[in-house]
Motif scaffolding. Sequence first.
Motif, PDB file in Angstrom:
ATOM      1  N   TRP A  18      -2.960  -0.821   1.332  1.00  0.00           N
ATOM      2  CA  TRP A  18      -2.428  -0.309   2.605  1.00  0.00           C
ATOM      3  C   TRP A  18      -2.646  -1.401   3.658  1.00  0.00           C
ATOM      4  O   TRP A  18      -3.502  -1.304   4.526  1.00  0.00           O
ATOM      5  CB  TRP A  18      -3.125   1.001   2.982  1.00  0.00           C
ATOM      6  CG  TRP A  18      -2.399   1.809   4.012  1.00  0.00           C
ATOM      7  CD1 TRP A  18      -2.725   1.936   5.339  1.00  0.00           C
ATOM      8  CD2 TRP A  18      -1.231   2.616   3.823  1.00  0.00           C
ATOM      9  NE1 TRP A  18      -1.840   2.757   5.975  1.00  0.00           N
ATOM     10  CE2 TRP A  18      -0.914   3.199   5.071  1.00  0.00           C
ATOM     11  CE3 TRP A  18      -0.422   2.893   2.716  1.00  0.00           C
ATOM     12  CZ2 TRP A  18       0.185   4.038   5.239  1.00  0.00           C
ATOM     13  CZ3 TRP A  18       0.664   3.738   2.891  1.00  0.00           C
ATOM     14  CH2 TRP A  18       0.959   4.300   4.131  1.00  0.00           C
ATOM     15  N   PRO A  19      -1.866  -2.504   3.594  1.00  0.00           N
ATOM     16  CA  PRO A  19      -2.190  -3.709   4.351  1.00  0.00           C
ATOM     17  C   PRO A  19      -1.653  -3.729   5.778  1.00  0.00           C
ATOM     18  O   PRO A  19      -0.617  -3.139   6.098  1.00  0.00           O
ATOM     19  CB  PRO A  19      -1.521  -4.812   3.517  1.00  0.00           C
ATOM     20  CG  PRO A  19      -0.343  -4.129   2.892  1.00  0.00           C
ATOM     21  CD  PRO A  19      -0.796  -2.717   2.612  1.00  0.00           C
ATOM     22  N   SER A  20      -2.361  -4.447   6.623  1.00  0.00           N
ATOM     23  CA  SER A  20      -1.921  -4.704   7.990  1.00  0.00           C
ATOM     24  C   SER A  20      -0.759  -5.697   7.983  1.00  0.00           C
ATOM     25  O   SER A  20      -0.524  -6.414   7.008  1.00  0.00           O
ATOM     26  CB  SER A  20      -3.077  -5.272   8.804  1.00  0.00           C
ATOM     27  OG  SER A  20      -4.189  -4.410   8.776  1.00  0.00           O
ATOM     28  N   GLY A  36       1.966  -0.446  14.767  1.00  0.00           N
ATOM     29  CA  GLY A  36       2.253   0.976  14.821  1.00  0.00           C
ATOM     30  C   GLY A  36       2.012   1.726  13.534  1.00  0.00           C
ATOM     31  O   GLY A  36       2.369   2.909  13.432  1.00  0.00           O
ATOM     32  N   GLY A  37       1.370   1.078  12.554  1.00  0.00           N
ATOM     33  CA  GLY A  37       1.196   1.688  11.240  1.00  0.00           C
ATOM     34  C   GLY A  37      -0.017   2.578  11.081  1.00  0.00           C
ATOM     35  O   GLY A  37      -0.308   3.013   9.970  1.00  0.00           O
ATOM     36  N   VAL A 141       4.171  -0.173   6.055  1.00  0.00           N
ATOM     37  CA  VAL A 141       2.933  -0.603   5.390  1.00  0.00           C
ATOM     38  C   VAL A 141       3.143  -0.625   3.877  1.00  0.00           C
ATOM     39  O   VAL A 141       2.734  -1.566   3.190  1.00  0.00           O
ATOM     40  CB  VAL A 141       1.765   0.321   5.765  1.00  0.00           C
ATOM     41  CG1 VAL A 141       0.499  -0.083   5.022  1.00  0.00           C
ATOM     42  CG2 VAL A 141       1.521   0.306   7.276  1.00  0.00           C
ATOM     43  N   MET A 142       3.799   0.399   3.341  1.00  0.00           N
ATOM     44  CA  MET A 142       4.066   0.468   1.901  1.00  0.00           C
ATOM     45  C   MET A 142       4.911  -0.728   1.456  1.00  0.00           C
ATOM     46  O   MET A 142       4.657  -1.331   0.402  1.00  0.00           O
ATOM     47  CB  MET A 142       4.789   1.765   1.559  1.00  0.00           C
ATOM     48  CG  MET A 142       4.095   3.030   2.037  1.00  0.00           C
ATOM     49  SD  MET A 142       5.117   4.498   1.709  1.00  0.00           S
ATOM     50  CE  MET A 142       4.364   5.698   2.814  1.00  0.00           C
ATOM     51  N   ALA A 143       5.908  -1.071   2.243  1.00  0.00           N
ATOM     52  CA  ALA A 143       6.795  -2.180   1.888  1.00  0.00           C
ATOM     53  C   ALA A 143       6.052  -3.510   1.845  1.00  0.00           C
ATOM     54  O   ALA A 143       6.459  -4.427   1.116  1.00  0.00           O
ATOM     55  CB  ALA A 143       7.959  -2.246   2.874  1.00  0.00           C
ATOM     56  N   ARG A 144       4.966  -3.619   2.614  1.00  0.00           N
ATOM     57  CA  ARG A 144       4.216  -4.883   2.660  1.00  0.00           C
ATOM     58  C   ARG A 144       3.316  -5.108   1.454  1.00  0.00           C
ATOM     59  O   ARG A 144       2.803  -6.215   1.260  1.00  0.00           O
ATOM     60  CB  ARG A 144       3.352  -4.924   3.929  1.00  0.00           C
ATOM     61  CG  ARG A 144       4.126  -5.053   5.211  1.00  0.00           C
ATOM     62  CD  ARG A 144       3.228  -5.503   6.346  1.00  0.00           C
ATOM     63  NE  ARG A 144       2.268  -4.504   6.776  1.00  0.00           N
ATOM     64  CZ  ARG A 144       2.462  -3.666   7.791  1.00  0.00           C
ATOM     65  NH1 ARG A 144       3.601  -3.672   8.463  1.00  0.00           N
ATOM     66  NH2 ARG A 144       1.523  -2.802   8.143  1.00  0.00           N
TER      67      ARG A 144
END
Length: 242
Positions: A18-20, A36-37, A141-144
């Motif tokens: 769950w990355p920044s 905003g995540g 966040v998921m896409a990252r």
Amino acid sequence: MTGLPDVQTLYEVTEHTWPSAAVQDAGAWTLRDGQGGGKRVSAATARRSVSKTDLHLAETAMKAFGQTPLFMIREGEEALDQILEDAGYAIIDPVNLYVCDIERLTMDRPPKVTAFDIWPPLAIQADIWDAGGISAARREVMARVNGPKTALFGRESSRPAATGFVAMHKGIAMVHALEVLEPHRGRHMGTHLTRHAAFWAADQGATHLAVLCTKANQGANALYSSLGMTVVGQYHYRIKEG
């Protein structure tokens, strides 16, 4: 059965699953641009022992990101917790970290045509997340995430009922953003998706499945405890009110 990962390992897994949007080290701190995540991707954490004079650096940097100063306090950081309390920061959202061996959740499959893994997520999954307050910024966040990941999709009586996200780091899969539509709550959808996540993770070579859950979420805590998952640690945030 293998030994359970410790809380420090789960902190690392959380960072990778769950990355920044961006992370930088500054003095005593690791600072996160969450875009905003949510709290988890925006909170500052301590890299070493922190003094009162270090606090201003973190506050200034977070404000430069356009974020309200927010700190995550992990186990063993009682001194930091006291510094923040003395500076007027209040506790918000204490979190439990659960984990179990993957075998515990892969003895019985969910009923047929009930749970699926799909990537990228379908539009209906985004609608379910929106209904649960999981915004587009949190879905970014998921896409990252780099590495194995998938979205979870649950159906009941041929109707969309639930969604979630699972990703893996170093053999540990972690479930995030599990959301069940109101008409389908109390009908085992959370159990079905968690078990499906475990089967997906086992296919990726995972040895354990983990989840995060706020202590205030009584239903989710009851769900994960009923599945035989163990609390191995916690963290909480501090934010200055007003």
